[in-house]
Design an enzyme around this catalytic site. Structure first.
Site: not given
Length: 278
Positions: A27, A31, A34, A58
């Protein structure tokens, strides 16, 4: 090779170069955690696709969809630095038809633990993940173990619906002080961040104990001592495949998971351990 940004199915088709594809769904607000997923993806396929999409399905009505960090330009630089081939960055209109009627239902497993705290959350997660799989058509998809129930739910969906994608879980990346990396950490004040360390300390303390009852008690002791700025949603010891609570006789892998709100920021964390009853 220059990084390609695709925003719809047609852009993805043009970006295909042949060979195996690894997908890293995100999403955004990328950082080091990821980055570790992207690096793992690079070892598993010829082409790496990172999706950046803040999925409205979600988020519950009282959750932080509008507040969720959106840092697309910085995310592109991360992807370039990590050698990503394609960034898939659709709008909600590109993903969902205006008269959408069919979604994935997560079943009973999506209604417990995190699903009980966030009703409908896993329906939204599984729906967007299945759509991403259909759009990107990856051979392998990489997800972080920090979202352990999400990982278990996606594996369940792939098995139940015969989705031809290999699901790979990657270890949680932590700060030197133990705090699990999260895009939401940026919302923590300096005081909140110190309080938030109780989550990883509780998991570490619990994981050192030999039995389920002692594991839960040791972890709870740390959380209870953290003070009023820490509001615990749940602390559970569960089977990693089903997320059902384990009993005293359980043998084999288990997940000790916690969710808590620190100040105004909700955080989750977990550790995997192995139980060996006498």
């Amino acid at each position: 090779m220059e990084l390609i940004v695709a925003r719809n199915r047609e852009g993805l088709l043009k970006a295909r170069t042949g060979g195996e594809v690894a997908l890293v769904p995100t999403m955004g607000a990328l950082h080091e955690g990821h980055r570790s997923l992207i690096r793992l993806a690079r070892t598993r396929a010829d082409q790496v696709v990172v999706s950046i999409f803040v999925n409205p399905l979600q988020f519950g009505p009282t959750e932080d969809f509008s507040r969720y960090p959106r840092t697309f330009d910085a995310d592109l630089e991360v992807c370039r630095a990590e050698g990503v081939d394609v960034v898939f960055h659709p709008s909600a209109e590109d993903i969902y038809l205006p008269d959408r009627q069919v979604s994935v239902h997560s079943g009973r497993m999506g209604e417990i633990v995190e699903g009980a705290a966030r009703p409908g959350h896993f329906d939204g997660v599984l729906t967007v993940v299945l759509k991403l799989f259909n759009l990107v058509q990856p051979h392998v998809a990489i997800f972080g173990q920090k979202d352990a129930q999400q990982l278990a739910m996606i594996r369940r969906m792939v098995a139940d619906l015969d989705v031809p994608v290999e699901i790979v879980g990657a270890p949680t990346v932590r700060e030197p002080d133990g705090l699990a990396l999260s895009s939401r950490n940026r919302y923590l004040t300096a005081e909140d961040r110190q309080v938030a360390l109780a989550l990883s300390r509780a998991l570490h303390k619990g994981a050192a104990e030999p039995t389920p009852s002692r594991i839960r008690a040791a972890a709870r002791e740390i959380l209870d001592a953290a003070g009023p700025r820490l509001f615990v949603d749940y602390l559970v010891l569960v089977d990693p495949a089903t997320f059902a609570e384990v009993g005293e006789s359980h043998a084999g892998p288990a997940v000790l998971a916690v969710a808590a709100t620190v100040g105004t920021t909700r955080l989750i964390d977990n550790v995997t351990l192995t139980l060996n009853p006498a």
